[in-house]
Design a protein around this motif. Structure first.
Motif, mmCIF file in Angstrom:
data_model
loop_
_atom_site.group_PDB
_atom_site.id
_atom_site.type_symbol
_atom_site.label_atom_id
_atom_site.label_comp_id
_atom_site.label_asym_id
_atom_site.label_seq_id
_atom_site.Cartn_x
_atom_site.Cartn_y
_atom_site.Cartn_z
ATOM 1 N N HIS A 206 0.861 -1.186 0.000
ATOM 2 C CA HIS A 206 0.000 0.000 0.000
ATOM 3 C C HIS A 206 0.892 1.229 0.000
ATOM 4 C CE1 HIS A 206 -3.179 2.840 0.977
ATOM 5 N NE2 HIS A 206 -4.063 1.872 0.800
ATOM 6 N N ASP A 207 0.665 2.145 -0.952
ATOM 7 C CA ASP A 207 1.546 3.305 -1.096
ATOM 8 C C ASP A 207 1.013 4.558 -0.415
ATOM 9 O OD1 ASP A 207 -0.484 4.199 -2.746
ATOM 10 O OD2 ASP A 207 0.721 4.203 -4.588
ATOM 11 N N GLY A 208 -0.018 4.416 0.414
ATOM 12 C CA GLY A 208 -0.625 5.555 1.089
ATOM 13 C C GLY A 208 -1.968 5.924 0.513
ATOM 14 N N GLY A 209 -2.196 5.597 -0.760
ATOM 15 C CA GLY A 209 -3.480 5.854 -1.391
ATOM 16 C C GLY A 209 -4.067 4.650 -2.074
ATOM 17 N N ASN A 210 -3.185 3.731 -2.502
ATOM 18 C CA ASN A 210 -3.628 2.584 -3.287
ATOM 19 C C ASN A 210 -2.904 1.318 -2.858
ATOM 20 O OD1 ASN A 210 -5.143 3.993 -5.784
ATOM 21 N ND2 ASN A 210 -3.290 5.153 -5.327
ATOM 22 N N VAL A 211 -3.599 0.180 -3.006
ATOM 23 C CA VAL A 211 -2.902 -1.099 -3.017
ATOM 24 C C VAL A 211 -2.334 -1.262 -4.422
ATOM 25 C CG1 VAL A 211 -3.117 -3.602 -2.842
ATOM 26 C CG2 VAL A 211 -4.369 -2.134 -1.256
ATOM 27 N N VAL A 212 -1.037 -1.526 -4.526
ATOM 28 C CA VAL A 212 -0.400 -1.680 -5.833
ATOM 29 C C VAL A 212 0.168 -3.087 -5.951
ATOM 30 C CG1 VAL A 212 0.132 0.770 -6.025
ATOM 31 C CG2 VAL A 212 1.825 -0.777 -5.031
ATOM 32 N N CYS A 213 0.281 -3.539 -7.190
ATOM 33 C CA CYS A 213 0.755 -4.885 -7.481
ATOM 34 C C CYS A 213 1.848 -4.814 -8.537
ATOM 35 C CB CYS A 213 -0.419 -5.747 -7.973
ATOM 36 S SG CYS A 213 0.045 -7.402 -8.523
ATOM 37 N N TRP A 214 2.982 -5.498 -8.291
ATOM 38 C CA TRP A 214 4.088 -5.584 -9.237
ATOM 39 C C TRP A 214 4.329 -7.052 -9.593
ATOM 40 C CZ3 TRP A 214 7.996 -2.773 -5.530
ATOM 41 C CH2 TRP A 214 7.607 -1.453 -5.336
ATOM 42 N N ASN A 215 4.937 -7.274 -10.751
ATOM 43 C CA ASN A 215 5.443 -8.604 -11.071
ATOM 44 C C ASN A 215 6.530 -8.985 -10.072
ATOM 45 O OD1 ASN A 215 3.851 -9.158 -13.310
ATOM 46 N ND2 ASN A 215 5.292 -8.209 -14.736
ATOM 47 N N ARG A 216 6.514 -10.227 -9.625
ATOM 48 C CA ARG A 216 7.511 -10.662 -8.642
ATOM 49 C C ARG A 216 8.909 -10.761 -9.247
ATOM 50 N NH1 ARG A 216 9.460 -15.491 -6.106
ATOM 51 N NH2 ARG A 216 8.365 -16.860 -7.570
ATOM 52 N N PRO A 239 -1.359 -0.426 8.914
ATOM 53 C CA PRO A 239 -2.432 -1.092 8.176
ATOM 54 C C PRO A 239 -2.212 -2.605 8.161
ATOM 55 C CG PRO A 239 -1.431 0.688 6.899
ATOM 56 C CD PRO A 239 -0.536 0.433 8.060
ATOM 57 N N THR A 240 -3.231 -3.322 7.728
ATOM 58 C CA THR A 240 -3.140 -4.775 7.604
ATOM 59 C C THR A 240 -3.423 -5.161 6.153
ATOM 60 O OG1 THR A 240 -3.921 -5.079 9.874
ATOM 61 C CG2 THR A 240 -4.052 -6.984 8.410
ATOM 62 N N LEU A 241 -2.487 -5.894 5.537
ATOM 63 C CA LEU A 241 -2.663 -6.392 4.178
ATOM 64 C C LEU A 241 -2.341 -7.880 4.173
ATOM 65 C CD1 LEU A 241 -1.665 -4.671 0.867
ATOM 66 C CD2 LEU A 241 -1.190 -7.100 1.198
ATOM 67 N N PHE A 250 -7.402 -5.953 2.688
ATOM 68 C CA PHE A 250 -6.749 -4.770 3.246
ATOM 69 C C PHE A 250 -7.673 -4.063 4.218
ATOM 70 C CE2 PHE A 250 -5.996 -0.186 3.299
ATOM 71 C CZ PHE A 250 -4.677 -0.169 3.723
ATOM 72 N N SER A 251 -7.080 -3.586 5.318
ATOM 73 C CA SER A 251 -7.801 -2.725 6.248
ATOM 74 C C SER A 251 -6.858 -1.635 6.712
ATOM 75 C CB SER A 251 -8.317 -3.520 7.454
ATOM 76 O OG SER A 251 -9.029 -2.675 8.336
ATOM 77 N N GLY A 252 -7.268 -0.390 6.531
ATOM 78 C CA GLY A 252 -6.465 0.730 6.986
ATOM 79 C C GLY A 252 -6.638 0.959 8.469
ATOM 80 N N TYR A 253 -6.081 2.055 8.924
ATOM 81 C CA TYR A 253 -6.135 2.362 10.344
ATOM 82 C C TYR A 253 -6.934 3.628 10.542
ATOM 83 C CZ TYR A 253 -4.568 3.069 15.129
ATOM 84 O OH TYR A 253 -4.532 3.231 16.484
#
Length: 407
Positions: A206-216, A239-241, A250-253
């Motif tokens: 989580h970058d502060g605004g979005n959950v982001v996904c990258w290739n491993r 947060p919890t991801l 995901f759950s923020g705080y």
């Protein structure tokens, strides 16, 4: 009781927990602990990385840690990030041997240093998947878990502890081949603490605004999904991801509101393939002193409980992983004195939710039955570790459940 080891006590109820991290692999347990004098918290700490036999407690080895997080820091349940500094896989241990050190690979049987990954200084979080280390690297002057200040009074520390230590700080995420030490890729990003996760195909955060996904394999962008989160947090919270099968949870705080009696936040479920939002649901209050929210997935069912305070209902709610539909929900079936949740996140096995408003509540999700074990509770910040068919319980100075707990 299978075995008891030293120390019997940890150092102080109102300051940083003496137990920062604990893991288990291949019949051994490893933990980072402050073995400094119990007579006064003002005396210097003695942080060490310790290895024991997991089944009889035999001390195998110790490695000293010269510098760690400020031991006089208030908020006994933080910093929340410290448990992410220790990983065990097979006969290898990966850890930071100082607060601002790179990751070191140790032989699990002897504690001998095998290699140090120089590119990973200063490491804050370590994950390992399929022979690759995924490391969150900070700048030397912006380490989240080390204020690097000289405090004149305890009031100075307490003010700084509540000033938003986490914030929205840029970090470098690195992939390093564990065997060779070769850096496979690195990528700079804003990163909320404790949100880095890895599965077979991807890296998530989580970058502060979005959950982001990258290739491993190469950190190429795959998708980004807007997911609300409070960007400035207390040091004891994060947060919890969670990634489970093909779903990202995901759950923020919720800040001060999320710590108040009866307050809830929102839990989101995203497709791991494309980031599409699958469902969202109320996330009931859990944890204490700003502890991160519980998201516990047992055999494909997402469980949460309303158990932050003694006055909360304690109802355990299980939701379908893909739809969010409630598949089972039940209240405690025992009558007891409910205290507040302990100052750490809940744990779970495939059979039990391990809540802790008393000592440990074994919540059997198949039979909807509570078994309250009033006599054992974990250490603030970390809690307890279910592993190897046992529960490993660290020493603690708990002042919240004096009448029942054992030592």
């Amino acid at each position: 009781m299978q075995w008891v080891g030293n120390p019997r006590w940890s150092r102080h109820h109102d300051h940083v927990s003496s137990l920062s991290a604990m893991v288990s692999a291949n019949g051994r347990i490893f933990y980072i602990i402050d073995e400094g004098p119990k007579a006064s918290i003002q005396l210097p700490p003695q942080w060490v990385l310790v290895a024991r036999d997991a089944f009889n407690g035999t001390l195998l080895w110790k490695r000293p840690i010269e510098r760690w997080h400020e031991h006089l820091w208030p908020l006994k349940s933080g910093p929340a990030i410290l448990p992410r500094r220790l990983v065990a896989v097979g006969d290898r241990v990966y850890a930071t041997l100082n607060i601002d050190s790179p990751v070191t690979e140790l032989d699990a049987a002897t504690g001998k240093t095998l290699q140090t990954y120089a590119d990973t200084a200063v490491a804050e979080e370590i994950l390992c998947y399929d022979g690759v280390l995924y490391v969150v690297v900070a700048g030397a002057d912006s380490l989240r878990s080390d204020p690097k200040k000289v405090y004149a009074t305890m009031n100075d520390i307490r003010a700084d502890a509540n000033s938003g230590l986490w914030g929205e700080a840029p970090r470098t995420v690195m992939a390093v081949a564990a065997a060779s030490g070769k850096t496979l890729w690195k990528k700079a990003t804003n990163l909320m603490p404790l949100t880095l996760a890895v599965d077979q195909a991807s890296v998530y955060l989580h970058d502060g605004g979005n959950v982001v996904c990258w290739n491993r394999t190469d950190a190429a962008d795959r998708w980004s999904s807007e997911t609300p989160n409070q960007r400035t947090l207390r040091s004891s919270a994060a947060p919890t991801l969670v990634v489970y099968d093909d779903v990202v949870l995901f759950s923020g705080y919720a800040g001060a509101a999320g710590r108040s009696k009866g307050a809830s936040t929102t839990m989101y479920a995203l497709s791991a393939r494309d980031g599409k939002r699958l469902w969202e649901a109320e996330h009931p209050p859990s944890g204490h002193s700003g502890s991160s929210k519980d998201i516990l997935v047992l055999q494909g069912v997402v469980w949460c409980g309303a158990n932050a305070q003694g006055s909360d209902s304690g109802i355990a709610t299980g939701r379908d992983l893909h739809t969010g539909k409630v598949v089972k929900e039940f209240p405690p079936d025992v009558r007891t004195h409910w205290f507040h949740q302990r100052c750490y996140r809940a744990k779970a096995t495939d059979k039990y939710l391990l809540y802790s408003r008393t000592g440990i509540e074994f919540v059997d999700v198949a039979t909807s039955h509570w078994t309250c074990h009033h006599w054992v509770r974990g250490a603030c910040l970390y809690g307890l570790m279910p592993a190897n068919g046992l529960i490993y319980n660290p020493p603690h100075p708990c002042a919240c459940y004096l009448d029942a707990k054992l030592f």
